[in-house]
Design a protein around this motif. Structure first.
Motif, PDB file in Angstrom:
ATOM      1  N   ARG A 214      88.791  56.525  79.037  1.00 22.51           N
ATOM      2  CA  ARG A 214      88.465  55.184  78.770  1.00 22.51           C
ATOM      3  C   ARG A 214      89.852  54.306  78.952  1.00 22.51           C
ATOM      4  O   ARG A 214      91.023  54.714  78.529  1.00 22.51           O
ATOM      5  CB  ARG A 214      88.129  54.897  77.237  1.00 22.51           C
ATOM      6  CG  ARG A 214      86.607  55.425  77.073  1.00 22.51           C
ATOM      7  CD  ARG A 214      85.988  54.761  75.706  1.00 22.51           C
ATOM      8  NE  ARG A 214      84.830  55.515  75.660  1.00 22.51           N
ATOM      9  CZ  ARG A 214      83.538  55.078  76.001  1.00 22.51           C
ATOM     10  NH1 ARG A 214      83.783  53.742  76.807  1.00 22.51           N
ATOM     11  NH2 ARG A 214      82.439  55.405  75.915  1.00 22.51           N
ATOM     12  N   PHE A 215      89.658  53.228  79.430  1.00 21.83           N
ATOM     13  CA  PHE A 215      90.837  52.434  79.669  1.00 21.83           C
ATOM     14  C   PHE A 215      90.260  50.825  79.337  1.00 21.83           C
ATOM     15  O   PHE A 215      89.187  50.480  79.516  1.00 21.83           O
ATOM     16  CB  PHE A 215      91.042  52.671  81.276  1.00 21.83           C
ATOM     17  CG  PHE A 215      92.136  51.695  81.723  1.00 21.83           C
ATOM     18  CD1 PHE A 215      93.461  51.991  81.076  1.00 21.83           C
ATOM     19  CD2 PHE A 215      92.171  51.070  82.681  1.00 21.83           C
ATOM     20  CE1 PHE A 215      94.553  51.381  81.843  1.00 21.83           C
ATOM     21  CE2 PHE A 215      93.087  50.369  83.637  1.00 21.83           C
ATOM     22  CZ  PHE A 215      94.321  50.681  83.201  1.00 21.83           C
ATOM     23  N   ASP A 216      91.437  49.894  78.976  1.00 24.78           N
ATOM     24  CA  ASP A 216      90.984  48.556  78.629  1.00 24.78           C
ATOM     25  C   ASP A 216      91.194  47.561  79.830  1.00 24.78           C
ATOM     26  O   ASP A 216      92.184  47.475  80.377  1.00 24.78           O
ATOM     27  CB  ASP A 216      91.684  47.980  77.734  1.00 24.78           C
ATOM     28  CG  ASP A 216      91.680  46.691  77.188  1.00 24.78           C
ATOM     29  OD1 ASP A 216      90.682  46.105  77.471  1.00 24.78           O
ATOM     30  OD2 ASP A 216      92.463  45.792  76.690  1.00 24.78           O
ATOM     31  N   VAL A 217      89.990  47.486  80.416  1.00 27.75           N
ATOM     32  CA  VAL A 217      89.913  46.309  81.657  1.00 27.75           C
ATOM     33  C   VAL A 217      89.019  45.461  81.474  1.00 27.75           C
ATOM     34  O   VAL A 217      87.902  45.307  80.584  1.00 27.75           O
ATOM     35  CB  VAL A 217      89.388  47.081  82.809  1.00 27.75           C
ATOM     36  CG1 VAL A 217      90.336  47.930  83.422  1.00 27.75           C
ATOM     37  CG2 VAL A 217      88.103  47.977  82.648  1.00 27.75           C
ATOM     38  N   PRO A 218      89.337  43.969  81.770  1.00 31.10           N
ATOM     39  CA  PRO A 218      88.446  42.943  81.545  1.00 31.10           C
ATOM     40  C   PRO A 218      86.785  42.814  81.829  1.00 31.10           C
ATOM     41  O   PRO A 218      86.053  42.122  81.286  1.00 31.10           O
ATOM     42  CB  PRO A 218      89.219  41.718  82.321  1.00 31.10           C
ATOM     43  CG  PRO A 218      90.376  42.221  82.187  1.00 31.10           C
ATOM     44  CD  PRO A 218      90.465  43.846  82.570  1.00 31.10           C
ATOM     45  N   ASP A 219      86.762  43.797  82.667  1.00 32.02           N
ATOM     46  CA  ASP A 219      85.260  44.030  83.294  1.00 32.02           C
ATOM     47  C   ASP A 219      84.666  44.228  82.054  1.00 32.02           C
ATOM     48  O   ASP A 219      83.288  43.986  82.119  1.00 32.02           O
ATOM     49  CB  ASP A 219      85.367  45.169  84.199  1.00 32.02           C
ATOM     50  CG  ASP A 219      86.551  44.934  85.374  1.00 32.02           C
ATOM     51  OD1 ASP A 219      87.535  44.785  84.893  1.00 32.02           O
ATOM     52  OD2 ASP A 219      85.983  45.255  86.543  1.00 32.02           O
ATOM     53  N   GLN A 220      84.938  45.090  81.210  1.00 31.91           N
ATOM     54  CA  GLN A 220      84.073  45.378  80.059  1.00 31.91           C
ATOM     55  C   GLN A 220      84.012  44.256  79.022  1.00 31.91           C
ATOM     56  O   GLN A 220      82.779  44.273  78.319  1.00 31.91           O
ATOM     57  CB  GLN A 220      84.862  46.554  79.071  1.00 31.91           C
ATOM     58  CG  GLN A 220      85.201  47.681  79.913  1.00 31.91           C
ATOM     59  CD  GLN A 220      85.992  48.928  79.286  1.00 31.91           C
ATOM     60  OE1 GLN A 220      85.657  49.817  79.136  1.00 31.91           O
ATOM     61  NE2 GLN A 220      87.072  48.661  78.953  1.00 31.91           N
ATOM     62  N   MET A 221      84.570  43.056  78.970  1.00 29.10           N
ATOM     63  CA  MET A 221      84.260  41.974  78.293  1.00 29.10           C
ATOM     64  C   MET A 221      83.178  40.928  78.993  1.00 29.10           C
ATOM     65  O   MET A 221      81.923  40.406  78.518  1.00 29.10           O
ATOM     66  CB  MET A 221      85.536  41.269  78.173  1.00 29.10           C
ATOM     67  CG  MET A 221      85.510  39.938  77.596  1.00 29.10           C
ATOM     68  SD  MET A 221      86.780  38.774  77.192  1.00 29.10           S
ATOM     69  CE  MET A 221      87.097  38.316  78.758  1.00 29.10           C
ATOM     70  N   THR A 222      83.458  40.949  80.498  1.00 27.87           N
ATOM     71  CA  THR A 222      82.429  40.067  81.024  1.00 27.87           C
ATOM     72  C   THR A 222      81.066  40.311  81.708  1.00 27.87           C
ATOM     73  O   THR A 222      80.032  39.614  81.719  1.00 27.87           O
ATOM     74  CB  THR A 222      83.285  39.316  82.352  1.00 27.87           C
ATOM     75  OG1 THR A 222      83.605  40.519  83.517  1.00 27.87           O
ATOM     76  CG2 THR A 222      84.414  38.593  81.987  1.00 27.87           C
ATOM     77  N   LEU A 223      81.131  41.902  82.018  1.00 26.77           N
ATOM     78  CA  LEU A 223      79.892  42.389  82.629  1.00 26.77           C
ATOM     79  C   LEU A 223      78.714  42.073  81.644  1.00 26.77           C
ATOM     80  O   LEU A 223      77.495  42.047  82.220  1.00 26.77           O
ATOM     81  CB  LEU A 223      80.153  43.675  83.168  1.00 26.77           C
ATOM     82  CG  LEU A 223      80.722  43.755  84.664  1.00 26.77           C
ATOM     83  CD1 LEU A 223      81.210  45.104  85.076  1.00 26.77           C
ATOM     84  CD2 LEU A 223      80.147  43.129  85.754  1.00 26.77           C
ATOM     85  N   PRO A 224      78.948  42.466  80.379  1.00 28.34           N
ATOM     86  CA  PRO A 224      77.717  42.473  79.590  1.00 28.34           C
ATOM     87  C   PRO A 224      77.065  40.979  79.519  1.00 28.34           C
ATOM     88  O   PRO A 224      75.637  41.136  79.622  1.00 28.34           O
ATOM     89  CB  PRO A 224      78.202  42.979  78.116  1.00 28.34           C
ATOM     90  CG  PRO A 224      79.362  43.534  78.290  1.00 28.34           C
ATOM     91  CD  PRO A 224      79.963  43.058  79.593  1.00 28.34           C
ATOM     92  N   SER A 225      77.868  40.127  79.804  1.00 23.59           N
ATOM     93  CA  SER A 225      77.224  38.744  79.721  1.00 23.59           C
ATOM     94  C   SER A 225      76.737  38.455  81.078  1.00 23.59           C
ATOM     95  O   SER A 225      75.474  37.598  81.352  1.00 23.59           O
ATOM     96  CB  SER A 225      78.127  37.533  79.337  1.00 23.59           C
ATOM     97  OG  SER A 225      78.861  37.939  77.893  1.00 23.59           O
TER      98      SER A 225
END
Length: 367
Positions: A214-225
């Protein structure tokens, strides 16, 4: 600033590792576009300026509260390739009504940018927060792989970082965050995870098979929306099992947290930033959900850039530039905050990737 120079692109960090490749791709695709290569030492851009033509090195200091103030012309767009630690460049563009693209922020700083922009009130130009993996390449393709599904249950982004790959100094900023928890969506709910936990084994298109964490990338913030996905996960590994295992041990044992103290900055950066001469960068994007008839379905997309992650980042940045300015066949973006995957022109993006030697397989056919 004086009157706007039509189509002039200011690249903040334009003569660095990534910025110079962005400038070269822009010049190949748009021979007449004037380029300003910004940085603290504009003389360092001289050789690149001569190579590109219709380009100029300009002084740009992101520690200044008004970085655009000293420019002789008003750019048509600012593409930021270096850290904007105080948001001075972001806010200067917002207040001047200049379109702004940023590819440098980790998740926490993207949230901060959204708040700062919101506090400025009504926007007069687009703000593209494009710091998803490889300047939006991963999220654009994840969105495209999701479009054929009526329901998106899961998106996994798995990254293979080659030890011999080139890297800009900003790459180390992401790796500095290996002791900081981050949010992901699990079954539609926000949950916290720690970096370099929950490993899984992934087979990458170039033949390497190994663990990713696991790694912190902004993709995990925007893709759910943007896709409606209930679960989104980003993981990373290196093409050396021992290097991946060592980093996981350091992250999980508390050593990395200890090294995050300022007194160890040099040592930590030395461990995490050792750019090589170049190697391929690889991604695997898996999207699971249900098709239009309610049947389970999975799309697996693979990406290989033989020229490495800095080149793939440059390609993603130019995709975003063309989208913001409407150079990809769709209308230019209007004022507001935007993300790379929302409203992207996937056909134009794929053409750009193909023109630059990026190998993409597994995308569903577009109707």
């Amino acid at each position: 600033m004086k009157k706007e120079s039509a189509n002039t692109v200011l690249i903040a960090g334009g003569y660095g590792v990534v910025g110079s490749q962005i400038a070269e791709i822009i010049r190949q695709r748009h021979p007449a576009t004037p380029l300003l290569l910004g940085g603290r030492n504009p003389a360092s851009a001289n050789s690149l300026v001569q190579q590109l033509g219709n380009a100029k090195g300009v002084a740009l200091d992101l520690e200044s509260t008004a970085p655009l103030e000293g420019l002789s012309v008003r750019p048509a767009v600012v593409l930021n390739v270096v850290n904007d630690p105080h948001n001075y460049l972001l806010l200067d563009c917002v207040r001047a009504g200049v379109p702004y693209i940023d590819i440098t922020r980790w998740t926490e700083r993207m949230r901060e940018a959204m708040v700062r922009v919101a506090l400025e009130g009504d926007l007069r130009a687009p703000v593209m927060l494009g710091s998803a993996w490889m300047a939006g390449v991963a999220v654009i393709l994840a969105q495209a792989a999701s479009d054929s599904l009526s329901v998106v249950d899961r998106i996994d982004l798995d990254i293979l970082f080659a030890m011999a790959d080139k890297a800009g100094p900003n790459s180390a900023e992401y790796m500095d965050r290996l002791s900081i928890p981050f949010d992901i969506k699990v079954n539609g709910e926000l949950q916290q995870r720690m970096p370099f936990t929950d490993p899984k084994i992934v087979a990458f298109p170039g033949g390497y098979r190994g663990k990713v964490y696991r790694f912190d990338v902004p993709d995990q913030m925007t893709l759910p929306s943007t896709t409606g996905a209930k679960n989104v996960s980003g993981r990373i590994g290196f093409d050396s099992g021992s290097a991946t295992g060592s980093l996981a041990f350091m992250a999980n044992s508390g050593i990395m947290k200890l090294l995050n103290r300022p007194m160890f900055d040099g040592l930590r950066r030395g461990l995490l930033y050792n750019p090589g001469e170049g190697a391929a960068h690889e991604l695997v994007i898996e999207v699971e959900g249900k098709d239009s008839e309610g049947r389970p379905h999975k799309n697996r997309v693979t990406v290989v850039d033989p020229e490495g992650q800095t080149h793939l980042t440059a390609c993603g940045a130019v995709v975003q530039l063309e989208r913001v300015l409407g150079l990809d066949g769709l209308p230019a973006l209007g004022a507001g905050v935007h993300f790379p995957e929302k409203g992207s022109n996937i056909g134009a993006a794929l053409d750009l990737f193909d023109d630059n030697g990026v190998l993409i397989e597994g995308l569903p056919e577009r109707s």
